[in-house]
Design an enzyme around this catalytic site. Structure first.
Site, short mmCIF file in Angstrom:
data_model
loop_
_atom_site.label_atom_id
_atom_site.label_comp_id
_atom_site.label_asym_id
_atom_site.label_seq_id
_atom_site.Cartn_x
_atom_site.Cartn_y
_atom_site.Cartn_z
N HIS A 1 0.82 -1.21 0.00
CA HIS A 1 0.00 0.00 0.00
C HIS A 1 0.85 1.25 0.00
O HIS A 1 0.49 2.26 -0.58
CB HIS A 1 -0.98 -0.02 1.17
CG HIS A 1 -2.17 -0.88 0.90
ND1 HIS A 1 -2.40 -2.05 1.54
CD2 HIS A 1 -3.17 -0.73 0.00
CE1 HIS A 1 -3.51 -2.60 1.06
NE2 HIS A 1 -4.00 -1.82 0.13
N ASP B 1 -3.94 -8.65 -3.66
CA ASP B 1 -4.14 -9.63 -2.59
C ASP B 1 -4.30 -11.04 -3.15
O ASP B 1 -3.93 -12.01 -2.49
CB ASP B 1 -5.36 -9.26 -1.75
CG ASP B 1 -5.00 -8.21 -0.71
OD1 ASP B 1 -3.94 -8.37 -0.08
OD2 ASP B 1 -5.76 -7.24 -0.55
N GLU C 1 -10.48 -11.58 -3.83
CA GLU C 1 -9.03 -11.43 -3.68
C GLU C 1 -8.40 -12.48 -2.78
O GLU C 1 -7.21 -12.44 -2.52
CB GLU C 1 -8.68 -10.02 -3.20
CG GLU C 1 -9.51 -9.51 -2.05
CD GLU C 1 -9.30 -8.02 -1.74
OE1 GLU C 1 -8.37 -7.41 -2.28
OE2 GLU C 1 -10.08 -7.49 -0.93
N CYS D 1 -9.00 -4.46 -10.46
CA CYS D 1 -8.52 -3.19 -9.90
C CYS D 1 -7.18 -3.31 -9.18
O CYS D 1 -6.73 -2.35 -8.57
CB CYS D 1 -9.57 -2.62 -8.95
SG CYS D 1 -9.90 -3.68 -7.55
C1 PEP Z 1 -6.01 -5.61 -4.42
O1 PEP Z 1 -5.83 -6.32 -3.43
O2 PEP Z 1 -5.63 -5.90 -5.56
C2 PEP Z 1 -6.72 -4.33 -4.28
C3 PEP Z 1 -7.16 -3.68 -5.31
O3 PEP Z 1 -6.88 -3.83 -3.04
P1 PEP Z 1 -5.68 -3.35 -2.12
O4 PEP Z 1 -4.46 -3.18 -2.98
O5 PEP Z 1 -6.10 -2.05 -1.51
O6 PEP Z 1 -5.57 -4.42 -1.12
MG MG Z 2 -6.91 -5.97 -1.60
#
Ligand code: PEP
Ligand code: MG
Length: 691
Positions: free
Chosen positions: A293, A556, A532, A603
């Site tokens: 993140h 994830d 995920e 995403c």
């Molecule tokens: C992911 O896990 O790909 C996602 C889009 O959410 P985050 O990166 O915030 O965990």
């Molecule tokens: Mg995620």
């Protein structure tokens, strides 16, 4: 005056605890006691722990002890006796050696954005606040000194309490180190130097404490002995305590004087979100992976960043000159003037990541064979909302709402959230925005909850929400109310199965009923599930029958499918987005959604990477959400490919046995079909080139 030669024979050298013993013995006498290194003449006051530590006297160092005063003979006998008893200590050394810092130090890491920045190091350790430099008027200098002394007194009281507890619960042996901490606090080398610095530089006490502390620490980074060097963390500990006590009580100073480069071992995403970007130009961290993140936020803010530098933080000190080259994934500490000139000459520019293009295309992108694909924006912070328009996104595919919680320990109120979601919907326009329920826990937002032993597998995302229903209800109400004036959907993060979906929907339904009963304006929203984790992939058909859409979080999905911590640079070689197991999970999810006739938005960071976006299109994806700045690039690539060709490649990849095989396939197929679209640096690296 009398003197004697001694050799440091204790295996650990004159480290903090030994030095504390020496101070205790030396302080019993009136005479002055000076230690002198025979090899370079460096001197230390035997009654000052910091002074002794800066001698960096490891095992084998020859010293002269000079005593002067009425009781010089007794004092000398006592101190020499302590040396001969190895400071009354019995510990093992690990014997590892480190190389001395050199003038220009280059370190390789992972560049996660594009800029080149030259600035000054601002060391930042998590758990502490930002420290700024502020000019203090002559008349206020005494107030700063008093503030510093008060922080020293408070720190001392805290340390005495900690020491007492450690003694009680762990025994005297463990509490011993806090004696050293207390001695640091009363050492003139720290206290006098900080006060002198305040006077000389006319600056605030926080900055003075940070600079003096970092200088003391930097002496440690050059010690040629691993054990002694690592003991620098004791000093760091004390300095951090002092800073916390200073910044906790004193005023905040918003003016950094120079372009700051934040250097840290690791940074919480919320810390990055809180940085003052008018001053902070880049970050460089020891930890971190491409999909951590921290990296996602830094990219979203177009912040020049190199992460995964492993052992860089301890080599720096606040104020050092630094060059951060995110394009090459390199940082240069103390860059020579020729290096800077060369940079300006060969790269043509030194500056942060470029902003939005002058002319932006927007709307759906059409591939050569006429398939229409939506390119949406992933957004974390309200400051990024305008990027949706600037980069031509089809609305917001993922709003990581938990970054609204970046103030430590604070949940935002329903009203604050309502305002944020309303402006999000406004920024997203006709395509709308998808708000993810707080994905706290894991590495995000850990300030709102206690640290867990294994946070990625702990009370994260939907689990946190279901356990803290009031927090969830507040958020749901804010989303439903904001949906009355804009197009919003809601997605539930990290569901493990259909049970998580049902429990969440029950809360949402209850809040719909509550709002209706209150006659408050609101609108029902479409509800999606983030797919995920592997259990959600394996039960995707069941989940699909209970939601309006899926969002595929590939970050994830890779982490949990391959059991590789996405933020841990030590295992980054195992984080393989193109692993066949990951592709299989994506394929299965897409099929389940197709059968249930619901859309899927991909995403994760995979969607932001042009080569991977093509593969996703080949697997049947028509909805991608990504870092806004990547949209123009992904758009350019997708307009020039035929999804039938992409599908042929995807089919072969799905049949491959290993990540290496998939990557090789992608390299070869892309080179053969679209050589102009994918230069070598836009393709997965060969195993040799990544070493
Ligand atoms: C992911 O896990 O790909 C996602 C889009 O959410 P985050 O990166 O915030 O965990
Ligand atoms: Mg995620």
């Amino acid at each position: 005056m009398t003197e004697r030669r001694v050799k440091v024979t204790s295996r650990l050298g004159l480290h903090a605890r030994a030095a504390a013993n020496l101070v205790r013995v030396a302080s019993q006498f009136k005479s002055t006691l000076t230690l002198q290194r025979l090899d370079g003449g460096a001197e230390a006051d035997a009654k000052s722990i910091l002074s002794i530590l800066t001698l960096a006297a490891s095992r084998g160092t020859d010293l002269r002890i000079i005593a002067s005063g009425d009781d010089e003979h007794e004092a000398l006998d006592a101190v020499v006796g302590l040396f001969s008893r190895d400071f009354d200590e019995f510990e093992k050394a690990d014997g590892k050696q480190i190389s001395r810092a050199i003038n220009e130090l280059r370190c390789k890491g992972l560049g996660i954005s594009e800029g080149v920045v030259i600035g000054r190091v601002l060391r930042l350790q998590e758990g502490t606040r930002e420290v700024y430099r502020a000019e203090i008027a002559e008349a206020d200098l005494e107030r700063e000194r008093r503030r510093f002394r008060a922080a020293v007194r408070l720190s001392r009281r805290q340390l005495e309490a900690i020491k007492e507890r450690a003694e009680r619960e762990l025994g005297r042996g463990h509490a011993y180190i806090f004696d050293a901490h207390l001695l640091f606090l009363q050492d003139a080398k720290l206290t006098r130097d900080v006060e002198d610095y305040i006077d000389r530089e006319r600056c605030n006490a926080d900055w003075a404490a940070k600079v003096v502390g970092d200088r003391l620490l930097s002496i440690y980074t050059q010690i040629n002995d691993d054990y002694l060097r690592e003991r620098g963390s004791n000093i760091e500990d004390v300095i951090q305590r002092l800073l916390a006590n200073l910044t906790g009580e004193g005023p905040k100073y918003p003016n950094l004087l120079e372009d700051a480069v934040i250097v840290s071992t690791d940074l919480l995403p919320s810390t990055i979100a809180e940085l003052n970007l008018n001053h902070v130009k880049a970050i460089a961290t020891d930890a971190g992976g491409w999909t951590s993140h921290m990296a996602i936020i830094a990219r979203g803010l177009s912040l020049t960043a190199v992460i995964g530098l492993r052992d860089f933080y301890h080599r720096t000190r606040t104020g050092d000159r630094i060059l951060v080259d995110a394009r090459r994934g390199e940082v240069i500490l103390h860059p020579a003037s020729e290096t800077i000139e060369q940079y300006q000459f060969t790269t043509g520019s030194v500056g942060p990541t470029a902003g939005a293009p002058d002319v932006v295309e927007c709307g759906l992108v059409k591939t050569v064979d006429g398939v229409e694909i939506s390119l949406r924006a992933n957004v974390e912070l309200p400051t990024e909302f305008r990027a949706v328009h600037d980069f031509g996104a089809c609305g917001v595919g993922l709003f990581r709402s938990e970054f609204l919680l970046s103030r430590p320990g604070l949940m935002s109120s329903e009203e604050q959230q309502y305002e944020a979601y309303k402006s999000l919907a406004e920024a997203a326009g006709e395509y709308g925005a998808i708000v993810r329920l707080f994905d706290v826990g894991g590495e995000v937002g850990s300030e709102v909850k206690e640290r867990e032993r294994n946070p990625a597998l702990g009370l994260r995302a939907v689990r946190f929400n279901l356990r803290h229903k009031q927090i969830m209800r507040t958020q749901v109400r804010a989303i439903l109310r904001a949906a009355a004036s804009g197009k919003l959907s809601l997605v539930i993060p990290m569901v493990a199965d259909v049970a998580d979906v049902r429990m969440s929907k029950r809360v949402i339904d209850e809040e719909i009923e509550n709002l209706a009963a209150e006659n408050a304006p609101f609108s029902a929203v479409r509800i999606g599930a983030m797919i995920e984790i592997p259990s959600a992939v394996l039960t995707a058909e069941k989940i699909a029958s209970e939601v309006d859409f899926f969002e595929l979080g590939t970050n994830d999905l890779v982490q949990y499918t391959l059991a590789v911590d996405r933020g841990n640079d030590k295992v980054s070689d195992w984080f393989r987005t193109l692993h066949p197991a990951v592709l299989y999970g994506i394929d299965r999810t897409l099929r389940a959604a197709r059968d249930a006739n619901i859309p899927v938005i991909v995403c994760g960071e995979m969607a932001s990477t042009p080569a991977y976006a093509v593969l996703l299109a080949g697997m049947g994806t028509i909805d991608l959400s990504m870092i806004p700045a990547m949209i123009p690039r992904v758009r350019t690539v997708l307009t020039q490919i035929d999804t039938n060709e992409a599908q042929e490649i995807a089919t072969k990849c799905l049949a491959a046995g290993t990540a290496d095989e998939v990557e090789e396939l992608v390299r070869n197929e892309y080179k053969a079909r679209w050589p102009a679209l994918f230069p070598p640096n836009a393709l997965p690296k060969t195993p040799e080139s990544s070493e």
